[in-house]
Design a protein around this motif. Structure first.
Motif, PDB file in Angstrom:
ATOM      1  N   LEU A  66       0.832  -1.203   0.000  1.00  0.00           N
ATOM      2  CA  LEU A  66       0.000   0.000   0.000  1.00  0.00           C
ATOM      3  C   LEU A  66       0.871   1.260   0.000  1.00  0.00           C
ATOM      4  CD1 LEU A  66      -2.811  -0.989   2.533  1.00  0.00           C
ATOM      5  CD2 LEU A  66      -3.000  -0.814   0.044  1.00  0.00           C
ATOM      6  N   ALA A  67       1.928   1.223   0.777  1.00  0.00           N
ATOM      7  CA  ALA A  67       2.813   2.386   0.817  1.00  0.00           C
ATOM      8  C   ALA A  67       3.459   2.625  -0.545  1.00  0.00           C
ATOM      9  CB  ALA A  67       3.887   2.185   1.885  1.00  0.00           C
ATOM     10  N   ALA A  68       3.853   1.533  -1.208  1.00  0.00           N
ATOM     11  CA  ALA A  68       4.454   1.674  -2.531  1.00  0.00           C
ATOM     12  C   ALA A  68       3.461   2.261  -3.526  1.00  0.00           C
ATOM     13  CB  ALA A  68       4.971   0.317  -3.016  1.00  0.00           C
ATOM     14  N   LEU A  69       2.222   1.780  -3.485  1.00  0.00           N
ATOM     15  CA  LEU A  69       1.201   2.292  -4.405  1.00  0.00           C
ATOM     16  C   LEU A  69       0.897   3.761  -4.123  1.00  0.00           C
ATOM     17  CD1 LEU A  69      -1.293  -0.724  -4.493  1.00  0.00           C
ATOM     18  CD2 LEU A  69       0.170   0.059  -6.364  1.00  0.00           C
ATOM     19  N   ALA A  70       0.910   4.147  -2.840  1.00  0.00           N
ATOM     20  CA  ALA A  70       0.624   5.542  -2.478  1.00  0.00           C
ATOM     21  C   ALA A  70       1.655   6.495  -3.070  1.00  0.00           C
ATOM     22  CB  ALA A  70       0.562   5.695  -0.962  1.00  0.00           C
ATOM     23  N   GLY A  71       2.828   5.964  -3.413  1.00  0.00           N
ATOM     24  CA  GLY A  71       3.846   6.809  -4.031  1.00  0.00           C
ATOM     25  C   GLY A  71       4.040   6.558  -5.503  1.00  0.00           C
ATOM     26  N   ASP A  72       3.182   5.735  -6.086  1.00  0.00           N
ATOM     27  CA  ASP A  72       3.298   5.372  -7.505  1.00  0.00           C
ATOM     28  C   ASP A  72       2.435   6.339  -8.327  1.00  0.00           C
ATOM     29  OD1 ASP A  72       3.055   4.257 -10.062  1.00  0.00           O
ATOM     30  OD2 ASP A  72       3.135   2.199  -9.310  1.00  0.00           O
ATOM     31  N   ARG A  73       3.068   7.301  -8.996  1.00  0.00           N
ATOM     32  CA  ARG A  73       2.305   8.336  -9.705  1.00  0.00           C
ATOM     33  C   ARG A  73       1.433   7.739 -10.811  1.00  0.00           C
ATOM     34  NH1 ARG A  73       6.629  13.305 -10.520  1.00  0.00           N
ATOM     35  NH2 ARG A  73       6.977  13.743  -8.277  1.00  0.00           N
ATOM     36  N   ARG A  74       1.957   6.771 -11.519  1.00  0.00           N
ATOM     37  CA  ARG A  74       1.186   6.169 -12.614  1.00  0.00           C
ATOM     38  C   ARG A  74      -0.077   5.491 -12.063  1.00  0.00           C
ATOM     39  NH1 ARG A  74       0.912   1.238 -15.287  1.00  0.00           N
ATOM     40  NH2 ARG A  74       0.412   1.399 -17.520  1.00  0.00           N
ATOM     41  N   PHE A  75       0.074   4.754 -10.957  1.00  0.00           N
ATOM     42  CA  PHE A  75      -1.094   4.108 -10.355  1.00  0.00           C
ATOM     43  C   PHE A  75      -2.078   5.153  -9.842  1.00  0.00           C
ATOM     44  CE2 PHE A  75      -3.485   2.386  -6.800  1.00  0.00           C
ATOM     45  CZ  PHE A  75      -3.990   1.209  -7.337  1.00  0.00           C
ATOM     46  N   LEU A  76      -1.587   6.204  -9.232  1.00  0.00           N
ATOM     47  CA  LEU A  76      -2.480   7.231  -8.692  1.00  0.00           C
ATOM     48  C   LEU A  76      -3.247   7.937  -9.808  1.00  0.00           C
ATOM     49  CD1 LEU A  76      -0.284   8.793  -5.861  1.00  0.00           C
ATOM     50  CD2 LEU A  76      -2.159   7.148  -5.641  1.00  0.00           C
ATOM     51  N   ARG A  77      -2.611   8.104 -10.981  1.00  0.00           N
ATOM     52  CA  ARG A  77      -3.347   8.696 -12.110  1.00  0.00           C
ATOM     53  C   ARG A  77      -4.467   7.767 -12.561  1.00  0.00           C
ATOM     54  NH1 ARG A  77       1.897  10.420 -13.800  1.00  0.00           N
ATOM     55  NH2 ARG A  77       2.082   8.599 -15.181  1.00  0.00           N
ATOM     56  N   ARG A  78      -4.162   6.476 -12.634  1.00  0.00           N
ATOM     57  CA  ARG A  78      -5.213   5.503 -12.996  1.00  0.00           C
ATOM     58  C   ARG A  78      -6.328   5.505 -11.965  1.00  0.00           C
ATOM     59  NH1 ARG A  78      -2.926  -0.253 -13.594  1.00  0.00           N
ATOM     60  NH2 ARG A  78      -5.080  -0.639 -14.284  1.00  0.00           N
ATOM     61  N   LEU A  79      -5.958   5.578 -10.692  1.00  0.00           N
ATOM     62  CA  LEU A  79      -6.950   5.592  -9.617  1.00  0.00           C
ATOM     63  C   LEU A  79      -7.825   6.832  -9.707  1.00  0.00           C
ATOM     64  CD1 LEU A  79      -8.190   4.540  -7.000  1.00  0.00           C
ATOM     65  CD2 LEU A  79      -6.274   5.573  -5.750  1.00  0.00           C
ATOM     66  N   ALA A  80      -7.221   7.982  -9.935  1.00  0.00           N
ATOM     67  CA  ALA A  80      -7.994   9.229 -10.042  1.00  0.00           C
ATOM     68  C   ALA A  80      -8.951   9.170 -11.227  1.00  0.00           C
ATOM     69  CB  ALA A  80      -7.047  10.416 -10.169  1.00  0.00           C
ATOM     70  N   ALA A  81      -8.483   8.604 -12.343  1.00  0.00           N
ATOM     71  CA  ALA A  81      -9.338   8.502 -13.527  1.00  0.00           C
ATOM     72  C   ALA A  81     -10.513   7.573 -13.261  1.00  0.00           C
ATOM     73  CB  ALA A  81      -8.519   8.005 -14.719  1.00  0.00           C
ATOM     74  N   ALA A  82     -10.275   6.464 -12.558  1.00  0.00           N
ATOM     75  CA  ALA A  82     -11.356   5.517 -12.254  1.00  0.00           C
ATOM     76  C   ALA A  82     -12.373   6.148 -11.310  1.00  0.00           C
ATOM     77  CB  ALA A  82     -10.778   4.244 -11.646  1.00  0.00           C
ATOM     78  N   ALA A  83     -11.888   6.872 -10.305  1.00  0.00           N
ATOM     79  CA  ALA A  83     -12.794   7.528  -9.359  1.00  0.00           C
ATOM     80  C   ALA A  83     -13.622   8.603 -10.056  1.00  0.00           C
ATOM     81  CB  ALA A  83     -11.994   8.124  -8.202  1.00  0.00           C
ATOM     82  N   GLU A  84     -12.981   9.362 -10.944  1.00  0.00           N
ATOM     83  CA  GLU A  84     -13.691  10.409 -11.680  1.00  0.00           C
ATOM     84  C   GLU A  84     -14.743   9.797 -12.607  1.00  0.00           C
ATOM     85  OE1 GLU A  84     -12.746  14.102 -14.786  1.00  0.00           O
ATOM     86  OE2 GLU A  84     -11.114  12.966 -13.862  1.00  0.00           O
ATOM     87  N   GLU A  85     -14.392   8.674 -13.248  1.00  0.00           N
ATOM     88  CA  GLU A  85     -15.334   8.026 -14.161  1.00  0.00           C
ATOM     89  C   GLU A  85     -16.544   7.490 -13.402  1.00  0.00           C
ATOM     90  OE1 GLU A  85     -17.341   5.418 -16.813  1.00  0.00           O
ATOM     91  OE2 GLU A  85     -16.436   4.843 -14.899  1.00  0.00           O
ATOM     92  N   ALA A  87     -17.727   8.722 -10.562  1.00  0.00           N
ATOM     93  CA  ALA A  87     -18.522   9.892 -10.166  1.00  0.00           C
ATOM     94  C   ALA A  87     -19.372  10.392 -11.327  1.00  0.00           C
ATOM     95  CB  ALA A  87     -17.592  11.000  -9.666  1.00  0.00           C
ATOM     96  N   ASP A  88     -18.790  10.393 -12.526  1.00  0.00           N
ATOM     97  CA  ASP A  88     -19.537  10.796 -13.714  1.00  0.00           C
ATOM     98  C   ASP A  88     -20.697   9.839 -13.961  1.00  0.00           C
ATOM     99  OD1 ASP A  88     -19.623  12.314 -16.449  1.00  0.00           O
ATOM    100  OD2 ASP A  88     -19.628  10.193 -16.975  1.00  0.00           O
ATOM    101  N   TYR A  89     -20.429   8.537 -13.829  1.00  0.00           N
ATOM    102  CA  TYR A  89     -21.463   7.510 -14.064  1.00  0.00           C
ATOM    103  C   TYR A  89     -22.626   7.658 -13.084  1.00  0.00           C
ATOM    104  CZ  TYR A  89     -23.623   2.862 -13.960  1.00  0.00           C
ATOM    105  OH  TYR A  89     -24.524   1.811 -13.966  1.00  0.00           O
TER     106      TYR A  89
END
Length: 869
Positions: A66-85, A87-89
């Motif tokens: 979890l700590a590694a993922l919290a610092g993984d920019r690529r994963f966080l971008r994917r996570l933000a996109a999924a959360a935004e999608e 919310a849109d849905y």
């Protein structure tokens, strides 16, 4: 040493990963590939161990990961996109919001919901259908609130003994390990509902919420400390326990469910439902709770009944009386009468609602389906044929009416395509028509979107089918090995499992519950012939079978054992398998991986049969008895119809004839077409059937089409009635019905005559029909005098008559008698007949047959009033 108490400790996610928790708690991940892929990337090994359940995954992932993922920019971008999608849905307008004058909200009650295997609250088709209904409603933006029970043991897990006998296991489900959250009051306390039980006891339940996309699903749970042990066990198992246990479950579902909806709307501000949909009779008590609510507002029983009926929809799923819950009247009276749950509601009137008043009915039993029909102004079956069967089955509630006039319509089921279509099938479609159009095709339907599938090249179709078949073969081998280990086999005995099935052999699937009418073992009728088909040197077939018998159904268990013993035979066990513990996880590979989906129930006892729809969406061809949905949509090019011996009374002889027809189809049509490969090594005619199946059945079988049908045909009219029939208007309608029922014995057709056209009647001739009717103290505005005319059969019965209303012309000198008149046009050649009837009419009736009252000429009961030849 055994622990004295058990806790579930949930993972605390680092702040950057908090959206993962929100994504895990919204069950849209179960049908949204991108979200599932995101969770898989959290920990691929853990994802497999969690069997694709994000809540279990997050509960097991290490702090370091979890700590590694919290610092993984690529994963966080994917996570933000999924959360935004997401919310849109869940927030933007969809199909429902583009319509007008629809219900503000609909409450949908069902005893089971099959959303995902991670929330095992389903046993079979009824629950899967309910889950697909909610998912499709979410995709369309329909404001549905689902209501069910949370069973702490769910439905049973199935295993086999060494002898092939079904064994049941009931794992304990901890809600804290499930994708649900506890509904809480604004002060943080758990929201609860409570029912009064005889003897001063009470039944309390807390409310868990599963978020199904945009749709909240409320699940009532009686396992709370405030309850006594017996009451804590009310929601222990799906379809478990004796008669009183089942009654308490259905009281909690119906009565407690309405109270849970009220609590949810109060706490969250969600719009109150204008329509209540009862999915089968199990939840029928919801109507009684709503009558109680209205009685507190000052309405008497009759007025409250009319107000409740106006906004209630009842769907029946069973084509056999044995599938209906029936309780002893005294048991129901004890729980709902004085000292029971519905204070202020006349228990005598309540018991009348469930009374079997028709010929052959038992007046000492309380019938939940009968109550459901009497409490709902609108009712439906789940396929065209099932609607017809239901009208026949319940015709006794409308005495004197022909079955076709019984007010039960039909809406054919559909399946949630985003859940059931394999990712490989979707990707092929997306390449053909684009991702957005492909998504719209799955969620909404539309023939234009599916027609583009006709242009997919043969090679691409055949490569896809082979890939899906290979995935199924790998899964089957794994499951067969595991099953044999559970049955006590050692590793040295299991080498043969590596060659179970062949990814290049015609693969047939059969998976469903195991009541006798579904005929699990029809394929074993002639075991030598089946063996020949399995082992054919040039055109072999292989069969994958799965299904659970009810724990109390020993006859069903014997059918399972009979099939298992055949599949254990070393001669054929590489060509036919039985997979225990059929569930949604298994189904998602089974439907796409089969070439042919087999269904051979006793016609017409299959209400719909949606498993074949799921298979068809993946390019699997159906081989089925013409029952349920297949009777409606089989066209000769999308599969095969197994001939039925409907007129044969001897069931053993009927099975023999229909099994022989099944073998003939497999041997002479199905297998030859699959193996008929042309110069390019492709079975062109088979591939054309696959394309035809996708283009013609795709837009029909999707649940988006089904939910749109419910909205237009039942929900919108029910909402309009709900708005119109309330308060004083409900009282006025109740008073009108009382007056009509009191006067109806005095309503009669006194005389019918037609003018002469001279000589032999000719096509296009018009006669003047004159009718004299007695109405007692009723007025012509209270009735509709109808002319029915058209072709007659050999018994002089009208078939599909034309119906026209006659107009009153005068009143006779005799009190209460009126003359009616209208034209009778001879618009068909051959035997032609007519009759007249009198029905009650009122602006607030959904159908003229709603009251079950009709007057016809006394000399023509059971036949036409006149026949012209």
């Amino acid at each position: 040493m055994k622990a004295i108490r058990r806790f579930t400790v949930r993972t605390v996610l680092p702040e950057p990963l908090r959206p993962l928790g929100e994504l895990a708690q919204n069950l849209r991940w179960s049908w949204h590939p991108e979200t599932r892929e995101l969770f898989q990337s959290v920990d691929p090994v853990g994802w497999r161990a969690a069997q694709g359940d994000p809540v279990r995954l997050l509960g097991a992932v290490s702090k370091e990961r979890l700590a590694a993922l919290a610092g993984d920019r690529r994963f966080l971008r994917r996570l933000a996109a999924a959360a935004e999608e997401l919310a849109d849905y869940t927030s933007n307008p969809r199909w429902y919001q583009e319509q007008s004058d629809l219900p503000a909200a609909i409450a949908y009650f069902s005893p089971e919901f099959g959303i995902t295997a991670a929330l095992p609250q389903y046993s079979g088709g009824l629950g899967i259908l309910a889950g697909d209904h909610l998912k499709a409603a979410s995709d369309l933006g329909a404001p549905i609130i689902g209501v069910g029970l949370l069973y702490r043991h769910g439905y049973f897990r199935q295993a086999l003994s060494r002898e092939g006998w079904q064994q049941e296991q009931y794992p304990v489900l901890d809600p804290n390990e499930l994708p649900v959250t506890l509904l809480r009051e604004t002060n943080g306390a758990p929201a609860e509902v409570s029912l009064v039980l005889p003897g001063g006891r009470s039944l309390r339940a807390q409310i868990w919420k599963a978020q199904v996309g945009r749709v909240p699903l409320l699940l009532l749970d009686s396992d709370v400390e405030a309850n006594e042990p017996a009451e804590r066990d009310v929601t222990d198992r799906l379809y478990g326990g004796g008669s009183e246990h089942r009654l308490l479950q259905e009281m909690l579902l119906g009565i407690g469910g309405v109270r849970a909806v009220r609590a949810y709307c109060r706490i969250t501000g969600h719009a109150e439902p204008e329509v209540f949909h009862t999915n089968e009779g199990h939840a029928g008590f919801l109507g009684l709770e709503r009558i109680r609510e209205l009685s507190l507002e000052g309405l008497d029983f009759d007025a409250a009944l009319e107000a409740v009926r106006a906004g209630t929809v009842f769907t029946t799923h069973t084509p056999v009386p044995a599938g209906i819950d029936r309780f002893d009247r005294e048991l129901v009276g004890r729980h709902l009468g004085d000292g029971g749950e519905l204070p202020g509601v006349d228990i005598g009137r309540v018991l009348e609602l469930g009374m079997e008043t028709y010929p052959g009915g038992d007046p000492n039993l309380f019938n939940m389906a009968v109550m459901g029909l009497r409490l709902a102004q609108r009712a439906n079956g789940v396929s065209t044929l099932h609607g017809s069967v239901s009208r026949e089955m319940f015709a006794g509630l409308w005495p004197g009416f022909d079955p076709e006039d019984v007010p039960i319509t039909s809406i054919t089921n559909g399946v949630h395509a985003p859940t059931w279509v394999a990712p490989e099938v979707f990707r092929l479609g997306a390449r053909q028509i684009g991702t957005q159009r492909a998504e719209d095709a799955l969620m909404v339907g539309g023939a234009d979107r599916w027609e583009a599938m006709a242009d997919i090249p043969d090679a691409a179709v055949w490569e896809l089918r082979r890939e899906l078949r290979e995935q199924l073969v790998e899964d089957v081998r794994r499951r067969v090995r595991e099953s044999w280990r559970q049955r006590g086999a050692g590793e040295a005995e299991l080498g043969w499992t590596d060659s179970v099935l062949d990814p290049d052999v015609l693969t047939i699937g059969f998976a469903r519950r195991v009541p006798s009418y579904k005929r699990l073992t029809l394929m074993l009728r002639d075991q030598d012939r089946l063996t020949d088909l399995l082992l054919h040197a040039e055109r072999p077939i292989q069969i994958v079978v799965a299904g659970k018998a009810h724990p109390a159904d020993d006859s069903g268990k014997r059918l399972v054992q009979e099939l298992v013993r055949f599949t254990d035979d070393p001669r054929v066990r590489h060509r036919i398998v039985f997979l225990p513990d059929y569930d949604m996880r298994m189904a998602r590979l089974l439907y796409p991986g089969c070439d042919v989906w087999l269904n051979n129930p006793l016609r017409p006892l299959e209400a719909c049969g949606t498993s074949g729809m799921k298979a068809a969406l993946n390019g699997c061809l159906n081989l089925s008895v013409l029952d349920g949905w297949w009777d409606e949509w089989f066209d000769g090019d999308n599969g095969w119809a197994i001939p039925t011996a409907d007129g044969v009374v001897d069931e053993d002889r009927r099975d023999e004839l229909e099994a022989a027809a099944l073998y003939d189809l497999l041997e002479k049509q199905v297998a030859p077409r699959f193996y008929d490969q042309g110069a390019q090594g492709l079975p062109g005619r088979w591939i054309e059937m696959v394309r035809h199946t996708l283009t013609t059945l795709g837009p029909k079988v999707v649940a988006g089409r089904m939910v749109q049908d419910y909205v237009r045909t039942l929900y919108a009219p029910a909402a309009h009635s709900h708005r119109a029939i309330h308060g004083e208007e409900a009282g006025a309608l109740a008073a009108w019905k009382r007056r009509v029922r009191q006067q109806w014995p005095r309503v009669s057709v006194q005389h019918v005559e037609t003018g002469s056209v001279g000589g032999t009647p000719e096509l296009g001739s018009t006669l003047t029909l004159r009718v004299e009717v007695a109405l007692g103290e009723l007025d012509p505005t209270d009735v509709d005098v109808q002319l029915l005319s058209g072709r007659v059969d050999a018994a002089d019965r009208l078939a599909d008559p034309t119906v026209a209303s006659l107009k009153p012309t005068s009143r006779t000198d005799t009190a209460g008698r009126y003359h009616y008149e209208g034209p009778l046009t001879l618009d068909r050649t051959g035997p032609f007949g007519y009759t007249v009837r009198v029905l009650p009419t009122h602006p607030h009736l959904a159908t003229p047959s709603e009251l079950g009252l009709m007057a016809i000429p006394p000399e023509t009961e059971g036949m036409t009033a006149g026949v012209l030849r």
